[in-house]
Enzyme design. Structure first.
Site, PDB file in Angstrom:
ATOM      1  N   SER A  47      24.547  19.815  66.589  1.00 12.62           N
ATOM      2  CA  SER A  47      24.642  19.547  67.794  1.00 12.62           C
ATOM      3  C   SER A  47      24.109  19.956  68.836  1.00 12.62           C
ATOM      4  CB  SER A  47      25.899  20.930  68.172  1.00 12.62           C
ATOM      5  OG  SER A  47      25.784  22.379  67.429  1.00 12.62           O
ATOM      6  N   THR A 150      26.102  24.999  71.002  1.00 12.62           N
ATOM      7  CA  THR A 150      25.275  25.112  71.963  1.00 12.62           C
ATOM      8  C   THR A 150      24.053  26.062  70.566  1.00 12.62           C
ATOM      9  OG1 THR A 150      25.646  24.327  73.317  1.00 12.62           O
ATOM     10  CG2 THR A 150      23.610  25.042  74.097  1.00 12.62           C
ATOM     11  N   THR A 168      21.464  21.579  72.895  1.00  9.76           N
ATOM     12  CA  THR A 168      22.568  21.258  72.503  1.00  9.76           C
ATOM     13  C   THR A 168      22.546  19.708  73.132  1.00  9.76           C
ATOM     14  OG1 THR A 168      24.740  21.086  73.314  1.00  9.76           O
ATOM     15  CG2 THR A 168      24.121  20.975  75.384  1.00  9.76           C
ATOM     16  N   ARG A 178      27.823  13.052  80.867  1.00 11.20           N
ATOM     17  CA  ARG A 178      27.909  14.119  80.879  1.00 11.20           C
ATOM     18  C   ARG A 178      27.454  15.769  81.096  1.00 11.20           C
ATOM     19  NH1 ARG A 178      28.535  18.544  77.699  1.00 11.20           N
ATOM     20  NH2 ARG A 178      30.591  19.368  78.064  1.00 11.20           N
ATOM     21  N   THR A 201      27.781  29.091  74.770  1.00 10.00           N
ATOM     22  CA  THR A 201      28.329  28.018  74.650  1.00 10.00           C
ATOM     23  C   THR A 201      30.062  27.920  74.120  1.00 10.00           C
ATOM     24  OG1 THR A 201      28.471  27.329  72.042  1.00 10.00           O
ATOM     25  CG2 THR A 201      28.367  29.660  72.019  1.00 10.00           C
ATOM     26  N   GLY A 202      30.351  27.065  74.167  1.00  7.25           N
ATOM     27  CA  GLY A 202      32.249  27.032  74.149  1.00  7.25           C
ATOM     28  C   GLY A 202      32.195  25.095  74.914  1.00  7.25           C
TER      29      GLY A 202
HETATM   30  N1  ASP Z   1      28.575  24.587  75.944  1.00 13.75           N
HETATM   31  C1  ASP Z   1      28.268  22.815  75.649  1.00 13.75           C
HETATM   32  C2  ASP Z   1      29.044  22.236  76.504  1.00 13.75           C
HETATM   33  O1  ASP Z   1      29.563  22.130  76.585  1.00 13.75           O
HETATM   34  C3  ASP Z   1      28.729  23.000  74.291  1.00 13.75           C
HETATM   35  C4  ASP Z   1      28.781  24.013  73.184  1.00 13.75           C
HETATM   36  O2  ASP Z   1      28.513  24.818  73.221  1.00 13.75           O
HETATM   37  O3  ASP Z   1      28.026  23.205  71.917  1.00 13.75           O
HETATM   38  O4  ASP Z   1      27.942  20.672  76.614  1.00 13.75           O
END
Ligand code: ASP
Length: 320
Positions: A47, A150, A168, A178, A201-202
């Protein structure tokens, strides 16, 4: 006092690598860049950086940001392709007065002009994940937006300067172009050396709705401990999203204040974080949300740490 906190167990080796330097007076900026580079370079973390999972066109597009909490120098890249270390490009951009956030071709042109290492970031392993996901979608109608982690970090050095950084590959199988929360000041990261810093993160689309990293720093400024600030920011945003939208995506955060106190909170069960301070060796904790909105931090066992790496490095089968 000095310290660092980071999202997910994957930050451990990076933090271990930079700790000796931070210990002898190294800067928070070097610690953040050095530790995040380590995560970007490790091919099995799918990731972040090299080996990161691609978008729906099978291209790896990377987002990263760097914020200096003393000077407020800020730099970020969005949807950067074919460069080894987005965090270093973001840090380089933070030195300028304008043009601090660059996207796509513009970000790549800057990276090229400044001789950052070019690299094909799509690994064979990532191609297998892509192929297998397509098969799963065909068979099980899975949503493509799964699998994200992330790396975000906040660092405090012995001089009292604080820096935050993120890196990320965003959501697996995202639309080309995106961008989530990670490269955005206030959402993916925020830090003010006089107060503290936070990173998230999320599901980026939801994290941005609460400008959650800024919110945590704001709560710390009001006097909340990093732990209470993280818990309140996560539960307030999750509740708000559920109330009006019916659901909340994954929300996980870490924070450290200017004294080196730290906190972490999440609305999911499998979040982990890494922390080091002048009085604590690099340590991994797992976060367990409780029904009253507080968190239990469990020290990760040796078995859990080993299983984590084993799972990420095990040979992948190509689905028929
Ligand atoms: N927050 C990140 C995103 O939406 C993804 C992640 O945290 O892994 O791009």
């Amino acid at each position: 006092m000095w310290g660092m906190i980071a999202t997910w167990r994957m930050a451990l080796e990076g933090i271990q690598k930079v700790t000796p330097n931070l210990e002898v007076g190294g800067t928070a900026g070097d610690a953040i860049e050095g530790a995040i580079k380590e995560v970007e370079d490790f091919p099995y973390f799918k990731s972040v950086g090299y080996g990161g999972l691609p978008n729906e066109e099978m291209e790896v597009e990377l987002d990263a940001a760097y914020l200096d909490g003393s000077t407020f120098d800020f730099g970020a890249v969005c949807a950067l392709k074919q460069f080894a270390n987005p965090i270093s490009v973001a840090r380089a951009l933070s030195a300028y007065k304008v043009n601090n956030v660059l996207v796509g071709d513009g970000a790549a042109a800057f990276a090229k002009a400044h001789h950052f290492e070019e690299k094909d970031m799509l690994t064979d392993r990532a191609k297998i994940h892509f192929h297998n996901r397509l098969k799963d979608i065909e068979r099980e109608q899975l949503t493509p937006y799964a699998g994200h982690d992330t790396v975000g970090m906040v660092g405090l050095d012995a001089s009292g300067d604080m820096v935050a950084g993120t890196s990320t590959s965003g959501l697996f199988m995202k639309k080309p172009g995106r961008v989530g929360d990670s490269p955005f000041i206030g959402s993916g990261l925020y830090v003010d050396s006089t107060i503290g810093g936070a990173t998230a993160t999320g599901l980026g689309e939801d994290l941005m709705k609460g400008v959650i990293s800024y919110e945590i720093v704001r709560l710390m400024k009001e006097g909340l401990s990093p732990q209470k600030a993280c818990e309140k920011a996560v539960s307030d945003l999750a509740e708000r999203l559920k109330r009006t939208r019916g659901e909340a995506g994954d929300i996980s955060v870490v924070a450290m204040n200017a004294k080196g106190d730290f906190g972490a909170a999440s609305n999911i069960e499998n979040f982990s974080f890494v922390v080091v301070t002048s009085t604590l060796a690099p340590t991994v904790f797992r976060v367990h949300p409780q029904s009253d909105g507080t968190m239990r931090h469990e020290l990760a066992t040796k078995e859990w740490l080993e299983a984590y790496l084993e799972e990420r490095m095990k040979p992948l089968e190509v689905k028929e």
